[in-house]
Design an enzyme around this catalytic site. Structure first.
Site, short mmCIF file in Angstrom:
data_model
loop_
_atom_site.label_atom_id
_atom_site.label_comp_id
_atom_site.label_asym_id
_atom_site.label_seq_id
_atom_site.Cartn_x
_atom_site.Cartn_y
_atom_site.Cartn_z
CG ASN A 9 2.31 0.98 -0.93
OD1 ASN A 9 1.82 1.81 -0.31
ND2 ASN A 9 2.43 -0.09 -0.86
CD1 TRP A 10 4.36 7.37 -0.70
CD2 TRP A 10 2.73 8.86 0.10
NE1 TRP A 10 4.49 8.65 -1.32
CE2 TRP A 10 3.45 9.61 -0.93
CE3 TRP A 10 1.72 9.83 0.60
CZ2 TRP A 10 3.37 10.96 -1.59
CZ3 TRP A 10 1.51 10.88 0.13
CH2 TRP A 10 2.24 11.53 -0.80
CE LYS A 11 5.72 -0.53 1.62
NZ LYS A 11 6.61 -1.73 1.87
CG HIS A 95 1.44 -4.49 -0.54
ND1 HIS A 95 2.30 -4.84 0.43
CD2 HIS A 95 2.21 -3.77 -1.35
CE1 HIS A 95 3.39 -4.44 0.22
NE2 HIS A 95 3.42 -3.60 -0.84
CD GLU A 97 4.18 -4.01 3.29
OE1 GLU A 97 3.51 -2.92 3.37
OE2 GLU A 97 5.52 -4.02 2.92
CD GLU A 167 5.11 -4.82 -4.82
OE1 GLU A 167 5.48 -3.80 -4.84
OE2 GLU A 167 4.14 -4.98 -3.93
N GLY A 173 11.16 -3.93 0.70
CA GLY A 173 11.92 -3.07 1.60
C GLY A 173 13.21 -3.50 2.40
CB SER A 212 14.48 -2.87 -3.13
OG SER A 212 14.38 -3.27 -1.91
N GLY A 234 9.58 2.50 -0.30
CA GLY A 234 10.52 3.43 0.25
C GLY A 234 11.16 4.63 -0.37
C1 PEP Z 1 6.05 -1.84 -1.93
O1 PEP Z 1 5.76 -1.45 -0.88
O2 PEP Z 1 5.43 -2.41 -2.79
C2 PEP Z 1 7.40 -1.98 -2.26
C3 PEP Z 1 7.86 -2.41 -3.28
O3 PEP Z 1 8.28 -1.45 -1.16
P1 PEP Z 1 9.82 -1.08 -1.46
O4 PEP Z 1 9.87 -0.34 -2.77
O5 PEP Z 1 10.23 -0.27 -0.29
O6 PEP Z 1 10.65 -2.30 -1.77
#
Ligand code: PEP
Length: 256
Positions: A9-11, A95, A97, A167, A173, A212, A234
């Protein structure tokens, strides 16, 4: 048998040029990615070009969000019809976010998941508790109500086209990962809820962990019985790092 699904997931990262360079770098690193499914979700601006670049490779294209209508006066939104048009196989919905920054509700997430399935795009439905909810021992109640609302529009017989991403919000993040045991506990609960809703099909629904994930912890997470993949933010922005996550079962439990 659930094929592991490792998704990037590049956001809001990556220009079109950067996305294409990533695809070029990733291809030799993962080869035919045998036995796993690799998915990349770029920003909407890169979907078309990246889709063309990924055609003929084992890597599937995903969107990060979608609207639930096919067309209409919804300025700034992108429909499932449009995602199908550019070759999306998957789309992330709900998600954290989107839920916490943009106010998406379970009902909206449910409608999005249903609309995607109607266009043969597989939804990756995200659920997860905040730190406050975990500390208040509300994790299972939160996950249960998110699942109930977010899967409300999944028709009988389509359950196995859905991917769930657990998640924990506090792990996204932040560099804090749930321990494999903590993640497994929630994944088992998710599977139990899915069984109540979809019966035997639940044993074929893939449940990803996100929060993460990196090359150094993916192996341990994937060793858990109900963890069937990862949704990665990330650590998915570099081809080398994402390739090591995709190939979790062939790399050594590593240092980074
Ligand atoms: C995500 O964006 O879904 C995510 C899990 O981010 P990260 O791996 O950076 O925690």
């Amino acid at each position: 048998m659930r094929t592991p699904i490792l998704a990037a997931n590049w956001k809001m990262h990556m220009t079109v040029g950067e996305a294409l360079a990533f695809a070029e770098a990733l291809a030799p690193l993962i080869g035919d990615a045998e036995g796993v499914e690799a998915v990349v979700a770029p920003p909407a601006t890169a979907l078309h070009s990246l889709g063309e670049a990924l055609a003929g490779t084992p890597v599937k294209l995903a969107a990060q969000n979608v609207h639930f209508e096919d067309k209409g006066a919804f300025t700034g939104e992108i429909s499932p019809l449009m995602l199908a048009d550019v070759g999306c196989a998957y789309a992330i919905v709900g998600h954290s976010e989107r839920r916490h920054i943009f106010g998406e509700t379970d009902e909206m997430v449910g409608k999005k998941a249903g609309a995607l399935l109607a266009h043969d795009i597989r939804p990756i439905v995200c659920v997860g508790e905040t730190l406050d909810e975990r500390e208040a021992e509300r994790t299972f109640a939160v996950i249960e109500s998110q699942l109930d609302g977010s899967l409300a529009d999944v028709p009988a017989g389509r359950a196995t086209d859905v991917v769930i991403a657990y998640e924990p919000v506090w792990a996204i993040g932040t560099g804090k990962t749930a321990t494999p045991e903590m993640a497994q506990e929630v994944h088992a609960f998710v599977r139990e809820r899915l069984t109540k809703r979809f019966g035997d099909d639940a044993s074929r629904i893939r449940i990803q962990y996100g929060g993460s994930v990196k090359p150094g912890n993916v192996f341990e997470l994937m060793a858990q019985p109900d963890i069937d993949g990862a949704l990665v933010g990330g650590a998915s922005l570099e081809a080398e790092s994402f390739s090591r996550i995709v190939l979790f079962d062939r790399t050594e439990e590593s240092s980074s």
